[in-house]
Design an enzyme around this catalytic site. Structure first.
Site, PDB file in Angstrom:
ATOM      1  N   GLY A 187       0.919  -1.090  -0.023  1.00 12.26           N
ATOM      2  CA  GLY A 187      -0.051   0.205   0.168  1.00 12.26           C
ATOM      3  C   GLY A 187       0.567   1.486  -0.028  1.00 12.26           C
ATOM      4  O   GLY A 187       0.393   2.392  -0.877  1.00 12.26           O
ATOM      5  N   ASP A 235      10.730  -6.965  -3.062  1.00  8.98           N
ATOM      6  CA  ASP A 235       9.614  -7.400  -2.495  1.00  8.98           C
ATOM      7  C   ASP A 235       9.430  -8.767  -2.806  1.00  8.98           C
ATOM      8  O   ASP A 235       9.942  -9.537  -3.680  1.00  8.98           O
ATOM      9  CB  ASP A 235       8.204  -6.375  -2.938  1.00  8.98           C
ATOM     10  CG  ASP A 235       6.761  -6.618  -1.555  1.00  8.98           C
ATOM     11  OD1 ASP A 235       6.284  -6.013  -1.562  1.00  8.98           O
ATOM     12  OD2 ASP A 235       6.898  -8.094  -1.658  1.00  8.98           O
ATOM     13  N   ARG A 254      -5.614  -1.469  -2.712  1.00 10.01           N
ATOM     14  CA  ARG A 254      -4.884   0.557  -1.852  1.00 10.01           C
ATOM     15  C   ARG A 254      -4.032   0.408  -2.706  1.00 10.01           C
ATOM     16  O   ARG A 254      -2.817   1.253  -2.880  1.00 10.01           O
ATOM     17  CB  ARG A 254      -4.603   0.481  -0.828  1.00 10.01           C
ATOM     18  CG  ARG A 254      -4.246  -1.158  -0.038  1.00 10.01           C
ATOM     19  CD  ARG A 254      -4.172  -0.971   1.492  1.00 10.01           C
ATOM     20  NE  ARG A 254      -3.309  -2.666   1.989  1.00 10.01           N
ATOM     21  CZ  ARG A 254      -4.303  -3.488   2.196  1.00 10.01           C
ATOM     22  NH1 ARG A 254      -5.524  -3.232   1.620  1.00 10.01           N
ATOM     23  NH2 ARG A 254      -3.372  -4.232   2.076  1.00 10.01           N
ATOM     24  N   LYS A 280       4.829  -9.702  -6.672  1.00 10.14           N
ATOM     25  CA  LYS A 280       4.497  -8.642  -6.708  1.00 10.14           C
ATOM     26  C   LYS A 280       5.921  -7.650  -7.588  1.00 10.14           C
ATOM     27  O   LYS A 280       5.543  -6.421  -8.517  1.00 10.14           O
ATOM     28  CB  LYS A 280       4.615  -7.724  -5.419  1.00 10.14           C
ATOM     29  CG  LYS A 280       3.486  -8.071  -4.621  1.00 10.14           C
ATOM     30  CD  LYS A 280       3.566  -7.403  -3.106  1.00 10.14           C
ATOM     31  CE  LYS A 280       2.015  -7.462  -2.517  1.00 10.14           C
ATOM     32  NZ  LYS A 280       1.774  -6.867  -1.075  1.00 10.14           N
ATOM     33  N   LEU A 297      15.774 -10.456   1.289  1.00 10.44           N
ATOM     34  CA  LEU A 297      16.731 -10.534   0.614  1.00 10.44           C
ATOM     35  C   LEU A 297      18.062 -10.419   2.477  1.00 10.44           C
ATOM     36  O   LEU A 297      17.180 -10.006   3.422  1.00 10.44           O
ATOM     37  CB  LEU A 297      17.219  -9.178   0.642  1.00 10.44           C
ATOM     38  CG  LEU A 297      16.853  -8.713  -0.408  1.00 10.44           C
ATOM     39  CD1 LEU A 297      17.843  -7.309  -1.474  1.00 10.44           C
ATOM     40  CD2 LEU A 297      17.756  -9.655  -1.709  1.00 10.44           C
ATOM     41  N   ASN A 338       6.665  -5.027   7.884  1.00  4.05           N
ATOM     42  CA  ASN A 338       6.950  -5.593   9.275  1.00  4.05           C
ATOM     43  C   ASN A 338       8.480  -5.166  10.298  1.00  4.05           C
ATOM     44  O   ASN A 338       8.958  -4.824   9.276  1.00  4.05           O
ATOM     45  CB  ASN A 338       7.162  -7.508   9.377  1.00  4.05           C
ATOM     46  CG  ASN A 338       7.962  -7.668   7.842  1.00  4.05           C
ATOM     47  OD1 ASN A 338       9.005  -7.934   8.510  1.00  4.05           O
ATOM     48  ND2 ASN A 338       7.954  -7.878   6.461  1.00  4.05           N
ATOM     49  N   CYS A 374      17.775   6.757  15.639  1.00  8.55           N
ATOM     50  CA  CYS A 374      17.551   5.658  14.243  1.00  8.55           C
ATOM     51  C   CYS A 374      15.850   5.464  15.389  1.00  8.55           C
ATOM     52  O   CYS A 374      15.971   5.157  15.711  1.00  8.55           O
ATOM     53  CB  CYS A 374      18.589   4.684  14.601  1.00  8.55           C
ATOM     54  SG  CYS A 374      18.609   2.832  15.673  1.00  8.55           S
ATOM     55  N   CYS A 388      16.096   3.313  18.651  1.00 16.71           N
ATOM     56  CA  CYS A 388      16.163   4.234  19.376  1.00 16.71           C
ATOM     57  C   CYS A 388      14.859   4.539  20.641  1.00 16.71           C
ATOM     58  O   CYS A 388      14.973   4.060  21.491  1.00 16.71           O
ATOM     59  CB  CYS A 388      16.463   5.386  19.088  1.00 16.71           C
ATOM     60  SG  CYS A 388      18.075   5.693  19.131  1.00 16.71           S
ATOM     61  N   CYS A 402      -1.877  -4.973   8.908  1.00 22.48           N
ATOM     62  CA  CYS A 402      -2.551  -4.450   8.398  1.00 22.48           C
ATOM     63  C   CYS A 402      -3.915  -5.658   8.275  1.00 22.48           C
ATOM     64  O   CYS A 402      -4.917  -5.998   8.221  1.00 22.48           O
ATOM     65  CB  CYS A 402      -2.764  -4.462   6.417  1.00 22.48           C
ATOM     66  SG  CYS A 402      -1.587  -2.292   6.847  1.00 22.48           S
TER      67      CYS A 402
END
Lengths: 285, 66
Positions: free
Chosen positions: A40, A61, A72, A85, A109, A130, A169, A172, A184
């Site tokens: 999305g 992906d 979406r 995808k 990867l 994720n 970052c 943190c 989602c």
């Protein structure tokens, strides 16, 4: 280096945006962007960058198109369900604009492969769904020194974070062991909100990629630019009223008379194992 | 005075960690903004909430989907 006649016509409306519009378009053509996640967020981000004339995109992906993605994820069509995808997205983007170079990585990867992909890019864009992937890209952004532009959505919540090697970052802020229940799949997602969030991210990316090093260095720090009264000319070149909000976390809110992102400076955790004092090699603290 | 998500609060807390405990905030996935600064959880225990000034606190759930 100049634009071809075809490119001049294609990008003619962008080329009207200020005295330095041609330089900005040429800078964009020189840029290579890594987009991780083509859901999305990733679909609109990649579409806008390709439409606008980015030089090269690395599209990553490992998923296939699902029917529930279609409300979406507008790069995919009903007969794409079940197809990979990244490959479908790249084919659609090429149909839309044949100029950008597209590298397709249809897989999840490992660190080494992602680092290799990241090192040749100017900017890393996290559109993933994720936490482990977010932490992985955050860590690699820190290691390679590349700016990280990220969006995150779930349910009716939308957030953005822009980080670079000088800022705090992502780790943190989040516990790496956080069991994310708000995704989602479990919470649903508002299709217009995810697209709006992606386009806010794309707008920020274009501002950054089209700016010169001097413009970035001389921009008023984010949050300190004076408001320009309505009707008055912008006193600084188009698109540079303030700097990019690196080191900030943005949260979408619709309340009172405001609809949009609120940006908060993210403080660094000195004990962060990714970017804090404790992560620095001995002698470099 | 303490304001939490724009609402006045009668809570009294010495630090952000103390406040988080009183509010029973989840131990993960929550962002806490104090006077427009987003503070990592690691800093909550060492961030005092003095009673001499107003504090504006925003609390929201972090999300990680895409």
């Amino acid at each position: 280096m100049n634009l071809s006649d075809n490119e001049f016509i294609r990008y003619s409306r962008s080329l009207m945006l200020g005295d330095d519009a041609l330089e900005r378009q040429l800078r964009l053509r020189q840029a290579r962007v890594l987009v991780l996640g083509l859901g999305g967020l990733g679909c609109p981000v990649a579409s806008t960058l390709v439409s606008a004339g980015v030089g090269a995109l690395t599209l990553i992906d490992g998923d296939v198109v699902e029917l529930s993605n279609l409300p979406r994820q507008q790069l995919y069509q009903t007969n794409d369900v079940g197809k990979p995808k990244a490959e479908v997205a790249a084919a659609r983007l090429r149909q839309h604009n044949p100029h950008p170079q597209l590298q397709v990585l249809q897989c999840r990867l490992n660190d080494e492969a992602l680092r290799e992909a990241a090192e040749v890019c100017d900017v890393l864009v996290d559109c993933s769904d994720n936490l482990p992937t977010r932490l992985q890209l955050n860590r690699l952004a820190r290691e390679t020194g590349k700016p990280l532009f990220a969006g995150a959505v779930s349910g009716a919540s939308a957030q953005l974070y822009l980080l670079n090697r000088h800022s705090a970052c992502y780790q943190c802020l989040v516990d790496p062991d956080w069991q994310v229940l708000q995704n989602c799949r479990s919470m649903g997602v508002d299709p217009a909100l995810v697209t709006l969030t992606a386009q806010q991210l794309a707008w920020l990316l274009l501002q950054y990629l089209q700016a010169s090093a001097d413009q970035i260095a001389q921009a008023v720090p984010f949050g300190q630019a004076n408001q320009i009264p309505f009707g008055q000319a912008n006193p600084v070149p188009f698109g540079h009223a303030s700097s990019i909000p690196f080191g900030h976390y943005g949260r979408f809110a619709a309340s009172g008379n405001h609809i949009g992102f609120h940006w908060y400076p993210l403080q660094q955790d000195p004990g962060c194992t990714c970017c804090g004092v404790s992560s620095a090699p001995e002698g470099e603290v | 005075m303490l304001y939490i998500n724009q609402q006045k609060s009668a809570l009294q807390a010495s630090t952000l960690a103390d406040l988080a405990e009183q509010l029973a905030l989840p131990t993960q996935g929550v962002a806490l903004v104090l006077n427009r600064q987003l503070l990592p959880r690691a800093l909550w225990a060492q961030t005092p909430l003095s009673t001499e000034q107003d504090h504006h606190i925003e609390i929201f759930q972090l999300v990680a989907g895409g």
